[in-house]
Design a protein around this motif. Sequence first.
Motif, PDB file in Angstrom:
ATOM      1  N   LYS A 248      -4.020  12.708  -5.666  1.00  0.00           N
ATOM      2  CA  LYS A 248      -5.228  12.664  -6.604  1.00  0.00           C
ATOM      3  C   LYS A 248      -5.588  13.977  -7.520  1.00  0.00           C
ATOM      4  CE  LYS A 248      -6.958   8.522  -4.256  1.00  0.00           C
ATOM      5  NZ  LYS A 248      -8.288   8.028  -3.783  1.00  0.00           N
TER       6      LYS A 248
ATOM      7  N   THR B 190      -6.321  11.148   4.932  1.00  0.00           N
ATOM      8  CA  THR B 190      -6.232  12.215   3.983  1.00  0.00           C
ATOM      9  C   THR B 190      -5.827  13.692   4.954  1.00  0.00           C
ATOM     10  OG1 THR B 190      -8.213  11.278   3.069  1.00  0.00           O
ATOM     11  CG2 THR B 190      -8.018  13.850   2.821  1.00  0.00           C
TER      12      THR B 190
ATOM     13  N   ASP C  43      -0.098   8.251   5.015  1.00  0.00           N
ATOM     14  CA  ASP C  43      -0.182   7.268   5.963  1.00  0.00           C
ATOM     15  C   ASP C  43      -1.432   6.700   6.230  1.00  0.00           C
ATOM     16  OD1 ASP C  43       1.119   5.410   7.326  1.00  0.00           O
ATOM     17  OD2 ASP C  43       1.555   6.867   9.093  1.00  0.00           O
ATOM     18  N   ASN C  44      -2.222   6.662   4.962  1.00  0.00           N
ATOM     19  CA  ASN C  44      -3.688   6.258   5.074  1.00  0.00           C
ATOM     20  C   ASN C  44      -4.711   7.087   5.732  1.00  0.00           C
ATOM     21  OD1 ASN C  44      -3.339   3.448   4.017  1.00  0.00           O
ATOM     22  ND2 ASN C  44      -2.201   2.941   6.202  1.00  0.00           N
TER      23      ASN C  44
ATOM     24  N   MET D  56       0.913  -1.131   0.040  1.00  0.00           N
ATOM     25  CA  MET D  56       0.123  -0.002   0.035  1.00  0.00           C
ATOM     26  C   MET D  56       0.870   1.222   0.043  1.00  0.00           C
ATOM     27  SD  MET D  56      -2.951   1.317   2.748  1.00  0.00           S
ATOM     28  CE  MET D  56      -3.931  -0.451   2.111  1.00  0.00           C
ATOM     29  N   SER D  57       0.501   2.295  -0.857  1.00  0.00           N
ATOM     30  CA  SER D  57       1.369   3.477  -0.899  1.00  0.00           C
ATOM     31  C   SER D  57       1.525   4.131   0.422  1.00  0.00           C
ATOM     32  CB  SER D  57       0.667   4.369  -2.133  1.00  0.00           C
ATOM     33  OG  SER D  57       0.698   3.813  -3.106  1.00  0.00           O
ATOM     34  N   LEU D  58       2.405   4.904   0.702  1.00  0.00           N
ATOM     35  CA  LEU D  58       2.702   5.647   1.906  1.00  0.00           C
ATOM     36  C   LEU D  58       1.806   7.143   1.753  1.00  0.00           C
ATOM     37  CD1 LEU D  58       3.689   6.269   4.753  1.00  0.00           C
ATOM     38  CD2 LEU D  58       5.726   7.027   3.618  1.00  0.00           C
TER      39      LEU D  58
ATOM     40  N   GLU E 184      -0.283   9.449  -1.511  1.00  0.00           N
ATOM     41  CA  GLU E 184      -1.148   9.261  -2.753  1.00  0.00           C
ATOM     42  C   GLU E 184      -1.464  10.705  -2.909  1.00  0.00           C
ATOM     43  OE1 GLU E 184      -4.454   6.605  -4.927  1.00  0.00           O
ATOM     44  OE2 GLU E 184      -4.366   6.710  -2.719  1.00  0.00           O
TER      45      GLU E 184
ATOM     46  N   THR F  38       2.141   8.406  -6.617  1.00  0.00           N
ATOM     47  CA  THR F  38       2.121   7.638  -5.319  1.00  0.00           C
ATOM     48  C   THR F  38       3.718   7.353  -5.115  1.00  0.00           C
ATOM     49  OG1 THR F  38       2.305   5.616  -6.706  1.00  0.00           O
ATOM     50  CG2 THR F  38      -0.073   6.434  -6.013  1.00  0.00           C
TER      51      THR F  38
ATOM     52  N   ASN G 233      -3.273  12.121   0.495  1.00  0.00           N
ATOM     53  CA  ASN G 233      -3.664  10.993   1.451  1.00  0.00           C
ATOM     54  C   ASN G 233      -2.043  10.667   1.947  1.00  0.00           C
ATOM     55  OD1 ASN G 233      -6.256  10.571   1.176  1.00  0.00           O
ATOM     56  ND2 ASN G 233      -6.090   9.682  -0.699  1.00  0.00           N
TER      57      ASN G 233
ATOM     58  N   GLN H 121       6.071   4.967  -2.521  1.00  0.00           N
ATOM     59  CA  GLN H 121       5.825   3.697  -1.652  1.00  0.00           C
ATOM     60  C   GLN H 121       6.750   3.584  -0.322  1.00  0.00           C
ATOM     61  OE1 GLN H 121       3.665   1.260  -2.675  1.00  0.00           O
ATOM     62  NE2 GLN H 121       3.223   2.965  -4.570  1.00  0.00           N
TER      63      GLN H 121
END
Length: 345
Positions: A7, A67, A64-65, A1-3, A5, A26, A62, A28
Amino acid sequence: MSLLELKQVTKKYSTDAVAVNNVDLTVQPGELLALTGESGCGKTTLLRLIAGLERPDHGEINLDNHTVASKQVFVPPQQRPVGLVFQDYALFPHMNVAQNIKFGLKSWSSAERKERVTEMLHLVNLSGLEKRYPHQLSGGQQQRVAIARALAPKPRLLLLDEPFSNLDTLLKDQVREDISTILRRAGTTAILVTHDVQDAMSMADRIAVFKEGRLLQIDRPRILYQQPLDTYVASFFGRVNLIPVVGTASGVTSEIGQFFLENADGKTGFLCLRPQQIKVNLSRETAASAEVISVKYLGDYQQLEIRSGNCRLCCHQPLSVSFHSGQTIHLDFDLEQVHVIWVDS
């Protein structure tokens, strides 16, 4: 999962000037990503958006998971798990090395701060210099203190804004290697902003190339160098020969000959050849001949400016062969390295 992101992130400073234009990317965990391009291309603005020093006009970030920036959400910089190393290091001149490193650890206990400072000094190879002040350090040592201070609070992401711009060429090579080693040892995810191709190529796992706020291409250094998607990216990574080509059913035709490529019919573009990919053949004639215009000695090799048909080309040749202006030569190409940048289909 990306650290990290991004958009469709956009930032405007006026109605006419778009600093960052609809960027998606993104990062990683553990990756070192370089943002590069000419001055004013938007790379530093993008770094400031990630850090929280600027707010995007459109899009979402986003980290570390979570927003941290969107139309509804904006997390201020001090609440983001991000470390920032400034171009001028921004060390506190009235604080010694140890005090600079532990500056961001105010919520830690005294014992934890002391242990963390010791760890950081060891990581950046400055043990024994903790009582020195910034003016008593070399430029490379100051840079390592800045890195140690940014890493001390254990950020999830480290941002470096032109960290080597104040160093001379000889020192820059060593410091670049030192910082790369430190980040790898620490397992830190990092984003490096630089306009220096050597910084990006030598340090980054991937490089993102920007022009006028747009992300043109993002990939591994070798891919960007050997397989650029457009002429700007090709030229950004060093001298390149861009030779107009027209696609046919059997390949492409150009001033320097025909090359067999699949799915080329009806296309136009540019053959992308680096100077070292053009080989001079003196023992036999080949399909492409050229006239030597000039010869320059550049230490490890000689640079030839040549003319083939209506194309003026640059090629690098070993020092073991002598060339002179006006000489007719013949050219060979490694077909496995032939790359075409298509401009329409």
